[in-house]
Design a protein around this motif. Structure first.
Motif, PDB file in Angstrom:
ATOM      1  N   VAL A  44      -8.674  57.385  27.822  1.00 38.67           N
ATOM      2  CA  VAL A  44      -8.048  57.535  26.516  1.00 38.67           C
ATOM      3  C   VAL A  44      -8.777  56.604  25.552  1.00 38.67           C
ATOM      4  O   VAL A  44      -8.701  55.381  25.684  1.00 38.67           O
ATOM      5  CB  VAL A  44      -6.548  57.193  26.576  1.00 38.67           C
ATOM      6  N   GLU A  96     -11.333  62.977  15.565  1.00 38.49           N
ATOM      7  CA  GLU A  96     -11.276  64.066  16.533  1.00 38.49           C
ATOM      8  C   GLU A  96     -12.665  64.649  16.737  1.00 38.49           C
ATOM      9  O   GLU A  96     -13.407  64.890  15.788  1.00 38.49           O
ATOM     10  CB  GLU A  96     -10.329  65.157  16.033  1.00 38.49           C
ATOM     11  N   ARG A 122     -11.345  63.093  32.693  1.00 33.06           N
ATOM     12  CA  ARG A 122     -10.799  63.789  31.532  1.00 33.06           C
ATOM     13  C   ARG A 122     -10.788  62.798  30.371  1.00 33.06           C
ATOM     14  O   ARG A 122     -10.278  61.685  30.509  1.00 33.06           O
ATOM     15  CB  ARG A 122      -9.380  64.271  31.836  1.00 33.06           C
ATOM     16  N   GLU A 171      -9.836  61.866  26.412  1.00 31.50           N
ATOM     17  CA  GLU A 171      -8.972  62.182  25.290  1.00 31.50           C
ATOM     18  C   GLU A 171      -9.205  61.164  24.171  1.00 31.50           C
ATOM     19  O   GLU A 171      -9.239  59.949  24.437  1.00 31.50           O
ATOM     20  CB  GLU A 171      -7.493  62.125  25.701  1.00 31.50           C
ATOM     21  N   LEU A 179       0.221  61.263  27.283  1.00 34.64           N
ATOM     22  CA  LEU A 179      -1.022  61.463  28.029  1.00 34.64           C
ATOM     23  C   LEU A 179      -0.940  60.828  29.415  1.00 34.64           C
ATOM     24  O   LEU A 179      -1.384  61.409  30.413  1.00 34.64           O
ATOM     25  CB  LEU A 179      -2.200  60.880  27.251  1.00 34.64           C
TER      26      LEU A 179
END
Length: 291
Positions: free
Chosen positions: A225, A241, A259, A261, A281
């Motif tokens: 994250v 983003e 993963r 984010e 998350l």
């Protein structure tokens, strides 16, 4: 707060109905309470049927530096594993913020080589990590920086506070800003600097091998994250983003099963600035890995 036999001060919340737990590890100069807002969100979820452990590392919060007089990421990681075992967890997920990223990774590496049975690490969550080999420089207050020898202790303390101030954002609660800066000022600065030296040394000498091993093993899965990148002035810059930070690229090249984010609009503390999203998350990743 409770004190474990291993010496760490910790707080346990959530369900005691099984042997699975989530361990939340704070960063340099921080405390277990950095996760209070995320804990509130997780506890509000009726489906959280696992234990959640927050802790104070040696020299932070309520855990004295005497527990580990010569600090190292490996020493911190070993204590995290001891605590996990002591509270009866056989399966865990580790979440580390900033310096805690190193400790989570090192805990996993240590868990592979322990002669005594250790909890099985099912997943790793990294919150706004970095690696000092990717930065343009150290901070002026760091011992390894040439500017450091010309600074008084008062000047170094002021620069530490300034560095933290730049990690906050408009979303950071005033109470968190004030308590964090007061905590930084109250710490044993000699020990605190030794912790930083061990963190930087880990980045330069150990992280590469650990990530390569993690990529080779393909287990456990990793959630990264990310809320900031490092700018040319060595300060953290909020991400937008779709951006990919240096750390994200570095991590993705070495660990296939990750993963990633991006949490936008906040500073270095996504668990404080955007606790709803960060908690979601984390919980979704925990639920996914356990299923």
């Amino acid at each position: 707060m409770q004190v474990a036999k291993c010496g760490l001060s910790y707080q346990a919340t959530g369900s005691n109905d099984n042997d699975f737990g989530l361990i939340l590890i704070h960063g340099w100069g921080c405390r277990h309470s950095d996760y209070d807002l995320v804990l509130q969100r997780l506890q509000a979820e009726k489906v959280v049927d696992y234990r959640i452990i927050t802790l104070d590392l040696p020299g932070h919060g309520q855990t004295p530096s005497t527990l580990l007089p010569k600090p190292s990421m490996t020493g911190f990681a070993d204590l995290v594993l001891q605590l996990s075992k002591e509270v009866g967890l056989e399966r865990i997920m580790l979440a580390g913020h900033s310096m805690g990223v190193r400790i989570a990774l090192e805990s996993w590496r240590l868990s592979l080589n322990q002669t005594n049975p250790m909890p099985s690490i099912l997943g790793i969550i990294l919150l706004d990590g970095s690696n000092y080999t990717l930065r343009p420089s150290l901070f002026a207050f760091d011992k390894g920086d040439t500017r450091s020898s010309n600074l008084t202790e008062a000047e170094k303390n002021a620069l530490r506070a300034e560095a933290f101030n730049k990690m906050f954002s408009d979303l950071t609660p005033k109470s968190f800003r004030e308590s964090t800066l007061a905590n930084i000022a109250s710490m044993d600065q000699v020990y605190s600097q030794a912790v930083r030296e061990s963190m930087i040394s880990y980045d330069r000498e150990q992280m590469e091998a650990t990530l390569q091993l993690l990529g080779k093993e393909s287990e456990p899965p990793v959630l990264n994250v990310q809320s900031t990148d490092i700018g040319a002035d060595n300060q953290r810059v909020p991400m937008s983003e779709g951006e990919v930070s240096r750390w994200m690229g570095y991590l993705g090249e070495r660990v296939e099963r990750v993963r990633q984010e991006v949490v936008t609009g906040c500073g270095h503390f996504p668990q404080v600035d955007r606790p709803d999203l960060t908690a979601r998350l984390i919980h979704e990743f925990v639920r996914e890995v356990r299923s």
